[in-house]
Design a protein around this motif. Sequence first.
Motif, mmCIF file in Angstrom:
data_model
loop_
_atom_site.group_PDB
_atom_site.id
_atom_site.type_symbol
_atom_site.label_atom_id
_atom_site.label_comp_id
_atom_site.label_asym_id
_atom_site.label_seq_id
_atom_site.Cartn_x
_atom_site.Cartn_y
_atom_site.Cartn_z
ATOM 1 N N LEU A 12 0.929 -1.241 0.007
ATOM 2 C CA LEU A 12 -0.108 -0.081 0.028
ATOM 3 C C LEU A 12 0.870 1.399 -0.249
ATOM 4 O O LEU A 12 0.648 2.177 -0.815
ATOM 5 C CB LEU A 12 -0.780 -0.093 1.140
ATOM 6 N N GLU A 13 1.747 1.355 0.864
ATOM 7 C CA GLU A 13 2.585 2.437 0.989
ATOM 8 C C GLU A 13 3.396 2.666 -0.289
ATOM 9 O O GLU A 13 4.411 3.847 -0.156
ATOM 10 C CB GLU A 13 3.413 2.605 2.597
ATOM 11 N N LEU A 52 -7.685 -0.509 7.331
ATOM 12 C CA LEU A 52 -7.795 0.313 5.788
ATOM 13 C C LEU A 52 -8.986 1.286 5.631
ATOM 14 O O LEU A 52 -10.175 0.745 6.242
ATOM 15 C CB LEU A 52 -7.687 -0.649 4.685
ATOM 16 N N GLN A 80 -8.754 4.756 1.323
ATOM 17 C CA GLN A 80 -7.572 4.303 0.894
ATOM 18 C C GLN A 80 -7.997 2.904 -0.072
ATOM 19 O O GLN A 80 -7.519 2.703 -1.204
ATOM 20 C CB GLN A 80 -6.767 3.758 1.920
ATOM 21 N N ALA A 90 -4.913 11.397 -2.729
ATOM 22 C CA ALA A 90 -5.011 11.187 -1.172
ATOM 23 C C ALA A 90 -5.907 12.244 -0.759
ATOM 24 O O ALA A 90 -7.082 11.863 -0.022
ATOM 25 C CB ALA A 90 -3.905 11.029 -0.370
ATOM 26 N N LYS A 138 0.592 -3.249 4.469
ATOM 27 C CA LYS A 138 1.015 -1.857 4.534
ATOM 28 C C LYS A 138 2.236 -1.492 3.805
ATOM 29 O O LYS A 138 2.306 -0.791 3.097
ATOM 30 C CB LYS A 138 1.079 -1.424 5.946
#
Length: 356
Positions: free
Chosen positions: A254-255, A293, A297, A264, A351
Amino acid sequence: MHAPVDEVRLTSLAHGGGCGCKLAPAVLQDLLSEMPRSAPFANLLVGTETADDAAVWDLDGTTSIIATTDFFMPMVDDPHTFGRIAATNAISDVYAMGGTPIFALAIVGMPIDKMDPADICQILAGGASICAEAGIPVAGGHSIDCPEPVYGLAVIGTCATSRIKRNSSARAGDALILTKGIGIGVYSAAIKKDRLSDRAYEEMVASTTLLNRIGPRLAANAAVSAVTDVTGFGILGHSLEMSRGAGASVQLYLEALPLLDEAAALAQEGCVTGASHRNWNSYSDAVTLPDDLADWQRHLLTDPQTSGGLLVAVASEEAEKLVGDIRGSGFPRAAIVGCVEAGAPGVRVVKQRKPV
């Protein structure tokens, strides 16, 4: 960014825009299930069986023809820009297979009683300008009177048969690279709400009109096992197609996912498309998300990308070098965003990437 107040906004003539117009994955799968199988045609190397980006026909064992078509309704109000985005998106499918485009045919449906003919000409000119950048002619096409504006291309390309890159041939142990940022659908939704800044608009146009011409170079790289472009089903949906085709599991970090600068913030403000919801409803049973989450996102993960980047499966030991090469070729947001693992098909989002 917007049409003058005395003109009809191009986006107001359509109920959707860009690749957000695509049928939901589950609906498309149901429809294609009724299609006759292509097994009797030995030369058809890629058809409808693996949800790939284009059809591939082997001419002689050495050279293959790649054929694709893509079209949609406007996501921006400037007609010339709409034409450029639609053409870039259509040509991308040839690049995603590792091919080189050779010519295009225009697909045109316009509400001639609602649009200025000069605007229609600008749409066609925008598409032709991108084809010129790709080094190909618009060799013909077809047009109809249509209730909503629709434009795109059918594109023909060629590739050495041995270098065709499918979306279904990723290998367990491969790293996954994404070449462009995510958030085009969010930006498109923000346009509809008059909430997209001029800077973000310019960023969106720059991304959606950037040709994925690196495709043939990726095809020539023996370490690259599979390629697809990330469009209307979002990074989750197209990763899932790659997973199912390979019979393996995909993990996304994700990151590590590259985001457009304001994606975002706008997603947190509720600028999401209906397609994002439809995408999630179509494939959520095959996706595992972190327990904490946030909804915004998740919407970035399902965000429909118009003229998005290439998702590239490559031997892990070659991934960092390839990212550098891709960035040096004009894709500064390219990043390692996941990996392919042995296991049942599906996508698991974590993540962070685990340290090697």
